[in-house]
Scaffold this motif. Structure first.
Motif: not given
Length: 378
Positions: A12-19, A22-27, A109-116
Motif C-alpha cells: 500500500d505504501k509503494i502504491a501511494k509513494q511510487k510517483e 526520484q532516485t535509486e537511493e530513495a527506492t 533483481l528489483t526496482n522495489g516494485i517487482e522482485y525477480r
C-alpha cells in the motif's frame, strides 16, 4: 503484525509513494530496505545485511552488490537494486556477474516494485537466464506471499526453496507465454485448437478465420475466472456480490428479461447487457497487471457504460456505448480535457486497444492518486 499484513502494508505504501520516488537511493530507503526488514533481517546488523558488499571480478575490481543477506558468515541472497521506474529487463546481466563471484545460491533483481528471484538450476554457480519467481508488490497474490515467506529469516531453508524453484520457474514461464497467447494468439497456438475442432487442413486462411473465434473463446474463459463468482443467472434471485458501483436493482426471479440483458432499471431507463459485462471483464483482465482487479469497477448509465478506478464516474478509464449497429469506446486524453472515440467491430476489438487502454488507465490512476494524496493530508 504477521508477515502477510506487513507485506500488504508495504504494498500500500509503494502504491501511494511510487510517483514521488526520484532516485535509486530513495527506492532503496523507501521500498527495498523495508522489504528486507519484513523478511526478518536487521538492516543495521552487518552480520545479517551487508550493503555494498564487494563482488570483485577477475577482470574488474571494485564491483559491489547493493545488499547481501548473510547467514553463518556467508551470503545466501544477493540483491541488486534499481530505481522504481527502471525496466529490469535492461539490468539482469549485471546480477549474473555478481552471482558468479559469490557463493550465494539466490539472487534478486528489483526496482522495489517487482522482485525477480534467480538461482542456478541449469548450471551450478551460473545464474539462470530466467527467474524462477517474479513478485509484483502492486499485484500481490496469496501464493506470492507464501513464496516470499520462504526467504524469511525464521523459515529460510535453502534445500526447500531449491526443491520448488524448478517448478516455479517453469510455471512462471508458462504463465507468461499463456498471457501473450491469450491476447495475441500466434498461428501455431491457433493451429493447436483448429486441429481439435476442425476436420479440414489448418491452412493459413483457416487459421486467420479461427483466430478471432479463439480470442473470443479465451475471453469468455477469462471472464468466468476473474468475475469472482459473478452469477448473472436470473434463477439465482439476486446478482452476486462483485466490486462494482452498479445501482440498478436485480429483477425478481419471475421477471423475464430480453435475451442478452443482465439487469434492467425501467425507472431510470438503464439496461445492462451481458456484452457490456463481458467487455468489463476483458478490461479487468488486461489491466490486472497494473492494479488489483477488485479496484476496477463499472457503473451503467442510460447513454453509456463507464469503467474506472474505485469510482467510475470520477476516475473513468473508458466508456462504452454498445448499440445494435455500432459499438463505440471512448478514452480520456490530455488529463480528461478531451476524449478519443473508437468504433469496435465487436468486443474482441478491445484487445486491439490495449495501448490506448493503458494510457487511459494512467490518466485515471494519476487523478485517483492525486485525490487520495490531497485528502490524506487533511
Amino acid at each position: 503484525m504477521d508477515f502477510k499484513d506487513t507485506l500488504l502494508q508495504l504494498a500500500d505504501k509503494i502504491a501511494k509513494q511510487k510517483e514521488a520516488i526520484q532516485t535509486e537511493e530513495a527506492t532503496k530507503a523507501s521500498f527495498i530496505m523495508p522489504m528486507i526488514a519484513a523478511l526478518g533481517y536487521d538492516i543495521f546488523n552487518p552480520f545479517e545485511v551487508i550493503p555494498e558488499m564487494d563482488c570483485d571480478l577477475i577482470k574488474k575490481k571494485g564491483e559491489k552488490i547493493d545488499y547481501a543477506i548473510m547467514k553463518d558468515d556467508s551470503p545466501i541472497l544477493l540483491i541488486e537494486c534499481k530505481h522504481c521506474k527502471q525496466d529490469l529487463n535492461l539490468h539482469d546481466t549485471q546480477l549474473q556477474k555478481y552471482f558468479v563471484a559469490s557463493n550465494a545460491r539466490f539472487g534478486v533483481l528489483t526496482n522495489g516494485i517487482e522482485y525477480r528471484f534467480y538461482t542456478d538450476l541449469e548450471k551450478v554457480n551460473l545464474m539462470d537466464e530466467k527467474p524462477f519467481l517474479i513478485v509484483n508488490m502492486l499485484d500481490l497474490s496469496d501464493n506470492d506471499i507464501e513464496q516470499l515467506k520462504k526467504f524469511h529469516k525464521s523459515y529460510y531453508d535453502e534445500s526447500n526453496i531449491l526443491s520448488t524453484a524448478s517448478e516455479l520457474k517453469y510455471t512462471t514461464e508458462i504463465k507468461s507465454i499463456l498471457n501473450k497467447e491469450f491476447i495475441f494468439p500466434t498461428p501455431d497456438f491457433v493451429k493447436f485448437f483448429v486441429k481439435q475442432v476442425y476436420d479440414g487442413q489448418a491452412t493459413q486462411k483457416v487459421v486467420e478465420q479461427f483466430t478471432p473465434i479463439l480470442k473470443k473463446s479465451i475471453a469468455s474463459v477469462v471472464n468466468d475466472i476473474i468475475s469472482d463468482r459473478l452469477n448473472v443467472a436470473i434463477k439465482s434471485g439476486e446478482q452476486q456480490d462483485v466490486p462494482t458501483t452498479q445501482e440498478a436493482t436485480q429483477p425478481a426471479v419471475e421477471d423475464v428479461l430480453p435475451d442478452g440483458v443482465v439487469v434492467m432499471d425501467e425507472k431510470k431507463g438503464i439496461v445492462t447487457t451481458q456484452e457490456e459485462i463481458d467487455a468489463y471483464n476483458i478490461i479487468r483482465s488486461i489491466l490486472r497487471k497494473h492494479i488489483s482487479a477488485d479496484k476496477i469497477v463499472y457503473k451503467d448509465f442510460k447513454s453509456y457504460f463507464a469503467i474506472g478506478i474505485e469510482n467510475s464516474s470520477y476516475w473513468w478509464i473508458c466508456r462504452l456505448s454498445f448499440g445494435s449497429r455500432k459499438k463505440l469506446i471512448w478514452f480520456p486524453t490530455e488529463g480528461y480535457k478531451s476524449q478519443e472515440k473508437i468504433e469496435l467491430e465487436n468486443i474482441d476489438g478491445i484487445f486491439d486497444c490495449i495501448g490506448k487502454l493503458e494510457q487511459a488507465f494512467d490518466i485515471a490512476n494519476n487523478a485517483y492518486e492525486a485525490y487520495k494524496n490531497k485528502h490524506e493530508k487533511k
